[in-house]
Design an enzyme around this catalytic site. Structure first.
Site, PDB file in Angstrom:
ATOM      1  CB  SER A  61      -0.110   2.136  -3.641  1.00  0.00           C
ATOM      2  OG  SER A  61       1.184   2.269  -3.108  1.00  0.00           O
ATOM      3  CE1 TYR A  92      -2.037   3.762   1.368  1.00  0.00           C
ATOM      4  CE2 TYR A  92       0.004   2.659   0.744  1.00  0.00           C
ATOM      5  CZ  TYR A  92      -0.982   3.599   0.482  1.00  0.00           C
ATOM      6  OH  TYR A  92      -0.918   4.359  -0.656  1.00  0.00           O
TER       7      TYR A  92
END
Length: 244
Positions: free
Chosen positions: A140, A153
């Protein structure tokens, strides 16, 4: 390739029940790949396998369960001849403020996003090494830029980035490793956020600008179909109007 007795390579895709995983299957299958669809939601991947046709199989599997992954690898070997490609796509994005209230979410993200990819790769590695294969790790933009409220995350995605680079060096030239780092993609991820205020804010960002899963899948297919002497190691992509 490990499935050299067949005319087409085999791609194993985790998190194949929706989003980028399902889109990758729909992109790779017409490109000549057979696909093993791994996910917890068996009904969804069974429907997808039926949609694709011969050479697509659905395997119920949880990337946090190593025994289940071993059983999945045995099925891939028995039914398709072995894996040539592994796409580590399964993931969760449980954003929220750092507090004890979110501790279950933190552990879930680490187990799925980071340990899930590592364990799945460990289980399938011998098949991938059998004649040369590919590993595609879905990271990501958060693997490059941490923000308030996404700390754990981001930690999982930074971990995927570092592990992928080490794996690239260790496995070359036999297995190619490609890291994909998308920005905002139109998937189910925001709906899983348990912290209400964070979920609402993230959904507004997703409503404003997203890349389609099919567009990420096209990029994955492009990277995998390059000649074996060429590897695209890292791809960072965002919606054109996503600033960070």
């Amino acid at each position: 390739m490990s499935s050299s007795e067949h005319s087409s390579p085999v791609a194993v895709i985790t998190g194949a029940s929706s989003g980028i995983g399902a889109a990758a299957a729909r992109s790779l299958y017409p490109a000549g790949y057979r696909v093993a669809l791994l996910a917890r939601r068996l009904d969804r991947i069974t429907s997808l396998a039926d949609e694709l046709g011969d050479g697509a199989i659905a395997i119920e599997a949880d990337v946090t369960d190593r025994d289940g992954l071993v059983a999945a690898a045995e099925r891939v070997k028995a039914e398709l001849g072995g894996a040539d490609v592994l796409i580590n796509n399964a993931g969760v994005m449980l954003l929220g403020p750092f507090s004890a209230d979110q501790r279950d979410d933190y552990r879930n993200m680490i187990q799925v996003n980071l340990m899930g990819a590592i364990t799945t790769t460990e289980v399938f590695l011998d098949q991938l090494k059998d004649g040369g294969g590919d590993i595609v790790n879905l990271s990501s933009v958060a693997g490059r830029t941490a923000r308030s409220g996404n700390g754990v995350y981001a930690a999982t995605k930074w971990g995927i980035n570092g592990w992928s680079e080490s794996l690239r060096q260790e496995l070359l030239p036999d297995v190619r490793v490609t890291l994909i780092e998308p920005g905002v993609v139109d998937t189910e991820l925001p709906t899983h956020i348990t912290h209400e205020g964070t979920r609402e804010g993230v959904q507004k960002m997703y409503d404003a600008a997203t890349v389609k899963p099919e567009e990420v899948a096209e990029i994955i297919t492009f990277a995998l179909t390059r000649p074996r002497h060429l590897v695209i190691n890292e791809i960072l992509l965002r919606p054109a109007d996503q600033l960070g």
